[in-house]
Design a protein around this motif. Sequence first.
Motif, PDB file in Angstrom:
ATOM      1  N   LYS A   1       0.668  -1.291   0.142  1.00 12.31           N
ATOM      2  CA  LYS A   1      -0.150  -0.087   0.135  1.00 12.31           C
ATOM      3  C   LYS A   1       0.934   1.188   0.073  1.00 12.31           C
ATOM      4  CE  LYS A   1      -3.411  -2.169   2.509  1.00 12.31           C
ATOM      5  NZ  LYS A   1      -4.379  -2.223   3.856  1.00 12.31           N
ATOM      6  N   ILE A   2       0.441   2.278  -0.803  1.00 11.13           N
ATOM      7  CA  ILE A   2       1.072   3.695  -0.738  1.00 11.13           C
ATOM      8  C   ILE A   2       0.040   4.666  -0.919  1.00 11.13           C
ATOM      9  CG2 ILE A   2       1.442   3.551  -3.337  1.00 11.13           C
ATOM     10  CD1 ILE A   2       4.438   4.819  -2.647  1.00 11.13           C
ATOM     11  N   LYS A   3       0.409   5.849  -0.214  1.00  5.98           N
ATOM     12  CA  LYS A   3      -0.220   6.888  -0.343  1.00  5.98           C
ATOM     13  C   LYS A   3      -0.174   7.632  -1.831  1.00  5.98           C
ATOM     14  CE  LYS A   3      -3.067   6.982   3.320  1.00  5.98           C
ATOM     15  NZ  LYS A   3      -4.428   7.186   3.273  1.00  5.98           N
ATOM     16  N   THR A   4      -1.025   8.133  -2.516  1.00  8.70           N
ATOM     17  CA  THR A   4      -0.979   8.783  -3.583  1.00  8.70           C
ATOM     18  C   THR A   4      -0.203  10.314  -3.339  1.00  8.70           C
ATOM     19  OG1 THR A   4      -3.202   9.736  -3.655  1.00  8.70           O
ATOM     20  CG2 THR A   4      -2.714   7.870  -4.845  1.00  8.70           C
TER      21      THR A   4
ATOM     22  N   SER B   1       2.119  14.415  -8.617  1.00  6.47           N
ATOM     23  CA  SER B   1       0.694  14.444  -9.067  1.00  6.47           C
ATOM     24  C   SER B   1       0.848  14.687 -10.646  1.00  6.47           C
ATOM     25  CB  SER B   1       0.090  15.853  -8.498  1.00  6.47           C
ATOM     26  OG  SER B   1       0.735  16.934  -8.878  1.00  6.47           O
ATOM     27  N   ASN B   2      -0.369  14.571 -11.114  1.00  7.93           N
ATOM     28  CA  ASN B   2      -0.886  14.410 -12.704  1.00  7.93           C
ATOM     29  C   ASN B   2       0.365  13.521 -13.168  1.00  7.93           C
ATOM     30  OD1 ASN B   2      -3.134  16.059 -12.089  1.00  7.93           O
ATOM     31  ND2 ASN B   2      -1.399  17.810 -12.028  1.00  7.93           N
ATOM     32  N   THR B   3       0.456  12.354 -12.992  1.00  6.52           N
ATOM     33  CA  THR B   3       1.408  11.339 -13.345  1.00  6.52           C
ATOM     34  C   THR B   3       0.892  10.171 -13.451  1.00  6.52           C
ATOM     35  OG1 THR B   3       3.116  12.719 -12.446  1.00  6.52           O
ATOM     36  CG2 THR B   3       3.812  10.677 -13.143  1.00  6.52           C
TER      37      THR B   3
ATOM     38  N   PHE C   1      -3.494   6.586 -12.705  1.00  8.95           N
ATOM     39  CA  PHE C   1      -3.003   7.775 -12.847  1.00  8.95           C
ATOM     40  C   PHE C   1      -3.398   8.503 -11.390  1.00  8.95           C
ATOM     41  CE2 PHE C   1      -4.066  12.272 -13.671  1.00  8.95           C
ATOM     42  CZ  PHE C   1      -2.994  12.737 -14.542  1.00  8.95           C
ATOM     43  N   ASN C   2      -2.243   9.355 -11.175  1.00  8.50           N
ATOM     44  CA  ASN C   2      -2.133  10.052  -9.841  1.00  8.50           C
ATOM     45  C   ASN C   2      -2.692  11.483  -9.893  1.00  8.50           C
ATOM     46  OD1 ASN C   2      -1.783  10.512  -6.969  1.00  8.50           O
ATOM     47  ND2 ASN C   2       0.218  11.255  -7.276  1.00  8.50           N
TER      48      ASN C   2
ATOM     49  N   GLN D   1      -5.147   9.376  -1.844  1.00  8.55           N
ATOM     50  CA  GLN D   1      -5.902   8.185  -1.539  1.00  8.55           C
ATOM     51  C   GLN D   1      -4.910   7.126  -1.416  1.00  8.55           C
ATOM     52  OE1 GLN D   1      -9.638   7.654  -4.256  1.00  8.55           O
ATOM     53  NE2 GLN D   1      -8.516   9.171  -5.449  1.00  8.55           N
ATOM     54  N   GLU D   2      -5.396   5.911  -0.982  1.00 12.32           N
ATOM     55  CA  GLU D   2      -4.620   4.917  -0.942  1.00 12.32           C
ATOM     56  C   GLU D   2      -4.576   3.936  -2.026  1.00 12.32           C
ATOM     57  OE1 GLU D   2      -4.025   2.405   3.262  1.00 12.32           O
ATOM     58  OE2 GLU D   2      -5.483   1.555   1.974  1.00 12.32           O
TER      59      GLU D   2
END
Length: 278
Positions: free
Chosen positions: A147-150, A155-157, A243-244, A249-250
């Motif tokens: 698990k990882i947090k966005t 961002s936008n990647t 897409f981040n 979010q997780e």
Amino acid sequence: MEGLNYFNELPEECVSAILSLTSPLDACRSSLVFSTFLSAMESDIVWDRFLPSDYSDMVSRSLTPLNFSSKKQLFQCLCNPLLIDGGKLSFNLEKSSGKKSYLLSTRALSITWSNDPIYWCWVPMTESRFSDVAVLRTTHWLEIEGKIKTGMLSSNTKYGAYLVIKIRHNAYGLDSEKAELSVQVGDGQAWTGSAYIFGDNPDRKNVEHLKSLSRLIEVDDDEEQILREREDGWMEIELGEFFNGDDDQEVKMSFKEVKSYLLKGGLIVEGIEVRPKH
């Protein structure tokens, strides 16, 4: 020629401001064309824009001290894998874009029965950047989740998640049934796929031979992929992509084979890598 002369006559601080609006790769290329750009590219104004906004946090979380005298040197340091959070995570920046990548060690993952020495053991490996890796002795229930947090990512990647592994010469049962792959962001729809993992037997000696076999990694959009070799000597399987945006979010990433109930062993797991995908 007049255009070239115009750029060379610009004040250095203006050139630095211009370069800071590009990318690390474009800035380096520009410095090869214009003499003024070469000195301006050393400015902290440029490299401060290329560094992530939380770079000071990364420096403070580093397992070993970083030595740098400029923002450019710091950027170069962060482009090499940096162990953080007590050595459970590895962090680095992509050289061309400055975007973030992480490798979650097995200590940061959830692996079913990994604390039971009957099923798994933890051993140091000189090939790994971490202090130890997880080696599968035997199990009928293979399940690995990360698990990882966005908010930790750029961002936008567009990102891809990859299980980083090796396979022992005496591995068995890993190709008895397809493993299920998935990546899910928050409560959104999961990216899913499936894959076989091959052991090392006389008919499957290397990755090039695997490419000629019909058993490939299969994903939902009918794109075919294979177990790939990495530059660091390990191998990887893509678990999925996402897409981040700007929300925090997780992201849940998983690899599991729990249907066959057949014993399997010989899998070496270094971790799950999350990196920009092009």
